[in-house]
Design a protein around this motif. Structure first.
Motif, PDB file in Angstrom:
ATOM      1  N   SER A 123     -43.266 -19.693 -14.995  1.00 57.39           N
ATOM      2  CA  SER A 123     -43.687 -18.626 -15.911  1.00 57.39           C
ATOM      3  C   SER A 123     -44.869 -17.852 -15.351  1.00 57.39           C
ATOM      4  N   ALA A 124     -45.789 -18.567 -14.713  1.00 56.03           N
ATOM      5  CA  ALA A 124     -46.942 -17.890 -14.112  1.00 56.03           C
ATOM      6  C   ALA A 124     -46.500 -16.965 -12.985  1.00 56.03           C
ATOM      7  N   ILE A 125     -45.548 -17.425 -12.185  1.00 51.36           N
ATOM      8  CA  ILE A 125     -45.033 -16.590 -11.096  1.00 51.36           C
ATOM      9  C   ILE A 125     -44.403 -15.323 -11.656  1.00 51.36           C
ATOM     10  N   ALA A 126     -43.558 -15.502 -12.683  1.00 50.03           N
ATOM     11  CA  ALA A 126     -42.866 -14.349 -13.272  1.00 50.03           C
ATOM     12  C   ALA A 126     -43.860 -13.361 -13.877  1.00 50.03           C
ATOM     13  N   LEU A 127     -44.808 -13.849 -14.686  1.00 56.83           N
ATOM     14  CA  LEU A 127     -45.776 -12.951 -15.318  1.00 56.83           C
ATOM     15  C   LEU A 127     -46.674 -12.272 -14.293  1.00 56.83           C
ATOM     16  N   PHE A 128     -47.037 -12.991 -13.243  1.00 50.39           N
ATOM     17  CA  PHE A 128     -47.896 -12.414 -12.204  1.00 50.39           C
ATOM     18  C   PHE A 128     -47.210 -11.233 -11.529  1.00 50.39           C
ATOM     19  N   GLY A 145     -47.612  -3.319 -14.364  1.00 47.45           N
ATOM     20  CA  GLY A 145     -48.945  -3.049 -14.877  1.00 47.45           C
ATOM     21  C   GLY A 145     -49.462  -4.177 -15.753  1.00 47.45           C
ATOM     22  N   GLN A 146     -50.777  -4.285 -15.849  1.00 47.29           N
ATOM     23  CA  GLN A 146     -51.396  -5.410 -16.556  1.00 47.29           C
ATOM     24  C   GLN A 146     -51.175  -5.342 -18.068  1.00 47.29           C
ATOM     25  N   ALA A 147     -51.099  -4.136 -18.635  1.00 46.58           N
ATOM     26  CA  ALA A 147     -50.851  -4.014 -20.072  1.00 46.58           C
ATOM     27  C   ALA A 147     -49.441  -4.495 -20.421  1.00 46.58           C
ATOM     28  N   PHE A 148     -48.465  -4.138 -19.594  1.00 45.87           N
ATOM     29  CA  PHE A 148     -47.083  -4.581 -19.790  1.00 45.87           C
ATOM     30  C   PHE A 148     -47.014  -6.101 -19.722  1.00 45.87           C
ATOM     31  N   ALA A 149     -47.681  -6.682 -18.707  1.00 45.72           N
ATOM     32  CA  ALA A 149     -47.643  -8.139 -18.528  1.00 45.72           C
ATOM     33  C   ALA A 149     -48.339  -8.858 -19.673  1.00 45.72           C
ATOM     34  N   ALA A 150     -49.436  -8.288 -20.169  1.00 49.24           N
ATOM     35  CA  ALA A 150     -50.145  -8.909 -21.287  1.00 49.24           C
ATOM     36  C   ALA A 150     -49.270  -8.931 -22.535  1.00 49.24           C
ATOM     37  N   GLU A 151     -48.540  -7.824 -22.777  1.00 49.95           N
ATOM     38  CA  GLU A 151     -47.627  -7.775 -23.926  1.00 49.95           C
ATOM     39  C   GLU A 151     -46.481  -8.759 -23.743  1.00 49.95           C
ATOM     40  N   ALA A 152     -45.992  -8.877 -22.501  1.00 48.19           N
ATOM     41  CA  ALA A 152     -44.921  -9.832 -22.222  1.00 48.19           C
ATOM     42  C   ALA A 152     -45.401 -11.265 -22.440  1.00 48.19           C
ATOM     43  N   LEU A 177     -36.212  -2.659 -17.299  1.00 52.30           N
ATOM     44  CA  LEU A 177     -35.038  -2.290 -18.090  1.00 52.30           C
ATOM     45  C   LEU A 177     -35.032  -2.932 -19.474  1.00 52.30           C
ATOM     46  N   ILE A 178     -35.479  -4.184 -19.558  1.00 50.82           N
ATOM     47  CA  ILE A 178     -35.355  -4.926 -20.820  1.00 50.82           C
ATOM     48  C   ILE A 178     -36.623  -4.888 -21.658  1.00 50.82           C
ATOM     49  N   GLY A 179     -37.720  -4.373 -21.104  1.00 49.64           N
ATOM     50  CA  GLY A 179     -38.946  -4.235 -21.870  1.00 49.64           C
ATOM     51  C   GLY A 179     -39.780  -5.502 -21.911  1.00 49.64           C
ATOM     52  N   PRO A 180     -41.013  -5.407 -22.413  1.00 46.69           N
ATOM     53  CA  PRO A 180     -41.937  -6.545 -22.373  1.00 46.69           C
ATOM     54  C   PRO A 180     -41.530  -7.714 -23.254  1.00 46.69           C
ATOM     55  N   THR A 181     -40.870  -7.448 -24.400  1.00 46.33           N
ATOM     56  CA  THR A 181     -40.526  -8.557 -25.297  1.00 46.33           C
ATOM     57  C   THR A 181     -39.526  -9.500 -24.650  1.00 46.33           C
ATOM     58  N   TRP A 182     -38.391  -8.947 -24.188  1.00 46.42           N
ATOM     59  CA  TRP A 182     -37.398  -9.798 -23.546  1.00 46.42           C
ATOM     60  C   TRP A 182     -37.891 -10.315 -22.202  1.00 46.42           C
ATOM     61  N   LEU A 207     -51.879 -18.099 -23.161  1.00 47.47           N
ATOM     62  CA  LEU A 207     -52.893 -17.556 -24.068  1.00 47.47           C
ATOM     63  C   LEU A 207     -54.011 -16.878 -23.276  1.00 47.47           C
ATOM     64  N   THR A 208     -54.428 -17.526 -22.207  1.00 44.56           N
ATOM     65  CA  THR A 208     -55.520 -16.989 -21.388  1.00 44.56           C
ATOM     66  C   THR A 208     -55.145 -15.661 -20.747  1.00 44.56           C
ATOM     67  N   VAL A 209     -53.958 -15.589 -20.133  1.00 47.25           N
ATOM     68  CA  VAL A 209     -53.597 -14.346 -19.444  1.00 47.25           C
ATOM     69  C   VAL A 209     -53.307 -13.229 -20.443  1.00 47.25           C
ATOM     70  N   ALA A 210     -52.771 -13.571 -21.616  1.00 48.04           N
ATOM     71  CA  ALA A 210     -52.525 -12.543 -22.622  1.00 48.04           C
ATOM     72  C   ALA A 210     -53.829 -11.887 -23.072  1.00 48.04           C
ATOM     73  N   LEU A 211     -54.892 -12.692 -23.113  1.00 45.13           N
ATOM     74  CA  LEU A 211     -56.194 -12.178 -23.542  1.00 45.13           C
ATOM     75  C   LEU A 211     -56.974 -11.500 -22.414  1.00 45.13           C
ATOM     76  N   THR A 212     -56.755 -11.918 -21.165  1.00 47.59           N
ATOM     77  CA  THR A 212     -57.584 -11.440 -20.051  1.00 47.59           C
ATOM     78  C   THR A 212     -56.929 -10.372 -19.189  1.00 47.59           C
ATOM     79  N   TYR A 213     -55.608 -10.300 -19.153  1.00 48.96           N
ATOM     80  CA  TYR A 213     -54.955  -9.296 -18.300  1.00 48.96           C
ATOM     81  C   TYR A 213     -55.407  -7.865 -18.600  1.00 48.96           C
ATOM     82  N   PRO A 214     -55.509  -7.451 -19.890  1.00 49.47           N
ATOM     83  CA  PRO A 214     -55.873  -6.050 -20.145  1.00 49.47           C
ATOM     84  C   PRO A 214     -57.235  -5.651 -19.584  1.00 49.47           C
ATOM     85  N   ASP A 215     -58.232  -6.532 -19.647  1.00 48.18           N
ATOM     86  CA  ASP A 215     -59.591  -6.179 -19.230  1.00 48.18           C
ATOM     87  C   ASP A 215     -59.948  -6.713 -17.843  1.00 48.18           C
TER      88      ASP A 215
END
Length: 282
Positions: free
Chosen positions: A40-45, A52-59, A191-196, A242-250
């Motif tokens: 999961s870390a590899i995929a999100l990274f 972009g970091q905002a897309f990844a944080a939402e994902a 193509l599938i967006g941040p949620t999927w 939880l950590t990356v969702a909170l820290t990726y944007p900033d």
């Protein structure tokens, strides 16, 4: 091309490392470490680098809830495998450990794998209909972890393995399965967006191919032990995401990823201390 090569390299090393732990240490330790933020870390990274970091944080917010689906996958795999194999295993010891030389593994293993993946996709589809947010996603996964740990508690922990030498082709297959999954998820992200993207990032990218090869090489008992201990280790993924969702944007993707690994490592270190105190380290 350089980014593609990095995806392949990191994914392959993660799966091979987890497999070595199971074979050289114990399936129980491998089950706990399966929750370490590898796939999961590899995929999100890489989603963060490409989208972009905002897309990844939402994902990552969706990934939090998606870990519930990964536990459903483990449960679906176990139920299908144990039901199919129960009659065969009942004649000896249901949880004995030996190489899976029986020809029926070619039937048992694919059925269990398909059942697990279908369970994951169904759970993900249901989660996609919900608006959980950061706190809601974390809470639903925490509840699923506690429930899974209770449901899997009856599974016996098998002893450390007497390693059989695996062929290079088997090792290569194990690693390429994980790499292909990472490439698929990150390639489809736009193509599938941040949620999927987030939900699919929760797919146990390193755990699933590891389970298949352990099942084929050592039989279902080893996989059951990994599944039993997977919920405990999944807390590390919960902390990481939880950590990356909170820290990726900033903080950005690299620093958020680094801090996520620090938090996840601290969780596993604390878990190790608890298990050692309870005399359950081995």
């Amino acid at each position: 091309m350089e980014l593609l090569l990095w995806k392949l390299l990191v994914s392959i090393l993660a799966v091979l490392g987890l497999s070595l732990v199971a074979e050289r240490v114990s399936p129980k330790v491998a089950g706990v470490l399966s929750g370490y933020p590898l796939g999961s870390a590899i995929a999100l990274f890489f989603i963060g680098l490409e989208q972009g970091q905002a897309f990844a944080a939402e994902a990552a917010v969706s990934t939090l809830a998606g870990f519930s689906a990964s536990l459903v996958l483990a449960g679906g795999y176990y139920l299908a495998s144990s039901r199919i194999a129960s009659s065969r295993l009942a004649s000896s010891s249901r949880f004995s450990v030996k190489p899976a030389s029986n020809g029926r593994v070619w039937f048992d293993l694919p059925v269990a794998a398909v059942a697990g993946v279908l369970a994951f996709l169904l759970a993900s589809a249901l989660l996609q209909q919900l608006t959980l947010g950061l706190i809601g996603g974390a809470l639903i996964t925490l509840a699923t972890i506690l429930l899974s740990a209770r449901l899997f508690k009856h599974i016996d922990n098998v002893a450390p393995l007497k390693t059989q030498r695996l062929s290079r082709w088997v090792m290569l297959l194990r690693a390429l399965m994980a790499a292909a999954t990472v490439l698929l998820i990150t390639g489809l992200a736009e193509l599938i967006g941040p949620t999927w993207s987030g939900l699919l990032s929760a797919f146990p990218i390193t755990l699933f191919p590891f389970m298949l090869i352990m099942h084929y090489s050592y039989g279902p008992a080893v996989v059951y032990t990994v599944i039993r201990n997977y919920p405990m280790g999944l807390g590390a993924l919960l902390c990481y995401t939880l950590t990356v969702a909170l820290t990726y944007p900033d903080w950005g993707v690299p620093w958020g990823t680094a801090l996520g690994f620090v938090v996840a490592t601290l969780y596993l270190w604390g878990l190790y201390q608890v298990l050692r105190y309870r005399g359950e380290k081995n």
